[in-house]
Design an enzyme around this catalytic site. Sequence first.
Site, mmCIF file in Angstrom:
data_model
loop_
_atom_site.group_PDB
_atom_site.id
_atom_site.type_symbol
_atom_site.label_atom_id
_atom_site.label_comp_id
_atom_site.label_asym_id
_atom_site.label_seq_id
_atom_site.Cartn_x
_atom_site.Cartn_y
_atom_site.Cartn_z
ATOM 1 N N SER A 160 0.832 -1.205 0.000
ATOM 2 C CA SER A 160 0.000 0.000 0.000
ATOM 3 C C SER A 160 0.860 1.245 0.000
ATOM 4 O O SER A 160 2.002 1.219 0.451
ATOM 5 C CB SER A 160 -0.926 0.005 1.220
ATOM 6 O OG SER A 160 -1.577 1.262 1.327
ATOM 7 N N HIS A 161 0.297 2.341 -0.484
ATOM 8 C CA HIS A 161 0.979 3.632 -0.435
ATOM 9 C C HIS A 161 1.152 4.141 0.990
ATOM 10 O O HIS A 161 1.925 5.070 1.227
ATOM 11 C CB HIS A 161 0.188 4.678 -1.221
ATOM 12 C CG HIS A 161 0.478 4.668 -2.683
ATOM 13 N ND1 HIS A 161 0.175 3.602 -3.489
ATOM 14 C CD2 HIS A 161 1.075 5.586 -3.483
ATOM 15 C CE1 HIS A 161 0.556 3.882 -4.731
ATOM 16 N NE2 HIS A 161 1.109 5.084 -4.751
ATOM 17 N N VAL A 162 0.392 3.574 1.926
ATOM 18 C CA VAL A 162 0.385 4.088 3.294
ATOM 19 C C VAL A 162 0.722 2.943 4.250
ATOM 20 O O VAL A 162 0.105 1.876 4.188
ATOM 21 C CB VAL A 162 -0.989 4.698 3.635
ATOM 22 C CG1 VAL A 162 -0.998 5.238 5.059
ATOM 23 C CG2 VAL A 162 -1.358 5.802 2.649
#
Lengths: 122, 122, 194, 194
Positions: free
Chosen positions: A9-11
């Site tokens: 995930s980007h986060v």
Amino acid sequence: MAYGVVIVSHVEQIAEGVKNLISQVAADVPITTAGGTDDHQVGTSMEKIQKAFDDNSADEILAFYDLGSAKMNLEMAIEFTDKQIHLYDVALIEGSYTATALLEAGTKLDDIEVQLKPLKIK
Amino acid sequence: MAYGVVIVSHVEQIAEGVKNLISQVAADVPITTAGGTDDHQVGTSMEKIQKAFDDNSADEILAFYDLGSAKMNLEMAIEFTDKQIHLYDVALIEGSYTATALLEAGTKLDDIEVQLKPLKIK
Amino acid sequence: MALTVEQAKTWLEDFYTEIEAQKQYLSDLDTPIGDGDHGNNMARGMTAVHEDISDADFASVSDLFKKVAMDLISKVGGASGPLYGTAFLEMSKTAAGSTELKDLVSAALAGIEKRGKATTNEKTMIDVWSPMAEKLNSDEAVSEADIDQFVESTKDMVATKGRASYLGERSVGHIDPGAMSSGYLLKALVKVGA
Amino acid sequence: MALTVEQAKTWLEDFYTEIEAQKQYLSDLDTPIGDGDHGNNMARGMTAVHEDISDADFASVSDLFKKVAMDLISKVGGASGPLYGTAFLEMSKTAAGSTELKDLVSAALAGIEKRGKATTNEKTMIDVWSPMAEKLNSDEAVSEADIDQFVESTKDMVATKGRASYLGERSVGHIDPGAMSSGYLLKALVKVGA
Ligand SMILES: Nc1ncnc2c1ncn2[C@@H]1O[C@H](COP(=O)(O)OP(=O)(O)O)[C@@H](O)[C@H]1O
Ligand SMILES: Nc1ncnc2c1ncn2[C@@H]1O[C@H](COP(=O)(O)OP(=O)(O)O)[C@@H](O)[C@H]1O
Ligand SMILES: [Mg+2]
Ligand SMILES: [Mg+2]
Ligand SMILES: [Mg+2]
Ligand SMILES: [Mg+2]
């Protein structure tokens, strides 16, 4: 377990949180994550993905991601690893939940992929 | 902003992480979250959802959730609130990202809903 | 066959005791086809109910049920929270007019069906509430063995609602945990003899 | 028209300087149709490149490009990381045989297309690399004005790849940030006069 799961995930929080959610229904499936960039920003890191592949105790991995650029980094990491990686263009949370629950129940990969098909949205 | 977004997840980190991801592309859209149970376990809480509705500065809200039981708590909270809530059965991350990016660009709700349709997976 | 406040309290206290006793078993049922928390969820909810009702007086069955509903909605945390919560909310509304068992159980069933957008044969608690309501509505006596059998019937079903639905065919062979807890609830109801 | 190691270093140092100067502007371009980080992403990557190449010697253009690729892949963090990274990896492979501009640019383009699974007219950096490769391959001279025009052409396009694609029609009217940074890169290349 023959199969492992990798969440990209980007986060960082999303990757960790999805792991929490799905490990609840699949205590025996090895799950590793790659969330955010190396300096904890929003983004993805090929090195973190490579590490998630390496750290996963399984040699055959089902990989899930959130947005398109995570996929590009995943595909680069796939080119560099010896493990067998299956990359799915499905909804991250809902797809990885489904796959992991089915893996825990001992479902064959072919059958899992049939159940993932309606979740393909990318 | 006329519209706000509410993110409901079984896991606090997921709700917070999705907020981080989507607020990056939508600085002006009010986003509130309800993640996990009142005692920080995996699950959802109708009270947290009510609070996310109340705390959101918008009166008209687009709501997104991860798994089915979150939807049940959302629907209960919807029965108790005066705000106008639009509930979408779309992939949580991908759907809320799309909707929020479009809201930021000033897109009309009808047009947003057209773009959300292919992300409906529940 | 009309429930008094005292009977209703006995019912709920008995259910609380049973949930405490079966907590682990309910979570174990929830493990292969869910997330293994149903017993803990129900125990959290029923502990709150127990604390709120054991030393309190209620003017009516309706008031008592409303309290129970609110506790379950706010404490359970899983799908069973809004489901049982709605069941008790609907029973609370109905109890303002009638506390006949068949009216209460029918109201609960309608609430669960509405909340869960589900029907019979989907391997959920509805598969216990629905045949229960049916028997009561045709004025048949319902034994504990009948209820055990409703619960048991979920074993062979394919789940199409709730977490177990992700497993599809793989859900067959397991009793639904929410059906089991509903079985406890309805057996406790039968036992108070209203 | 073959690039030397010195020219390649000059090229990359010029690009680094330009990225530093235009960082804010690139992020601003990325704000209405993306997440507003393209300038920061590129600056992070090119700072690493600058640090790794400015005082180092490279045996070949191929070695230099490989280093650049690795820095961009590991530091950029956004979609442009794997895209530029793959472009430099492919140029590195090609440079082992030829450092003709047209061969390098064609290799970069092929890498970006492969990595991004994209083609022209999707409002991405490809809309700069592709006409550039075309002109070079037909042995036409490419001016800075030509490159400006490739960049500008993305303004009227509807994005169908990358974050901007979520906006559909709403992406029209904005220059693509990756096209802009690619414009800087290719103008710097033209300037070294290889
Ligand atoms: N849509 C639904 N309709 C009716 N009952 C449902 C539905 N979804 C779940 N259930 C019931 O809820 C039970 C699970 O409760 P619980 O484990 O407490 O919640 P969760 O699944 O959120 O962890 C299931 O065994 C089933 O009986
Ligand atoms: N699939 C793709 N193919 C080609 N180029 C792409 C693709 N996706 C994104 N891009 C390019 O990347 C640029 C965005 O880079 P950047 O902002 O650094 O990454 P991110 O979008 O992950 O934040 C876009 O402007 C576009 O030129
Ligand atoms: Mg459960
Ligand atoms: Mg649960
Ligand atoms: Mg960006
Ligand atoms: Mg970014």
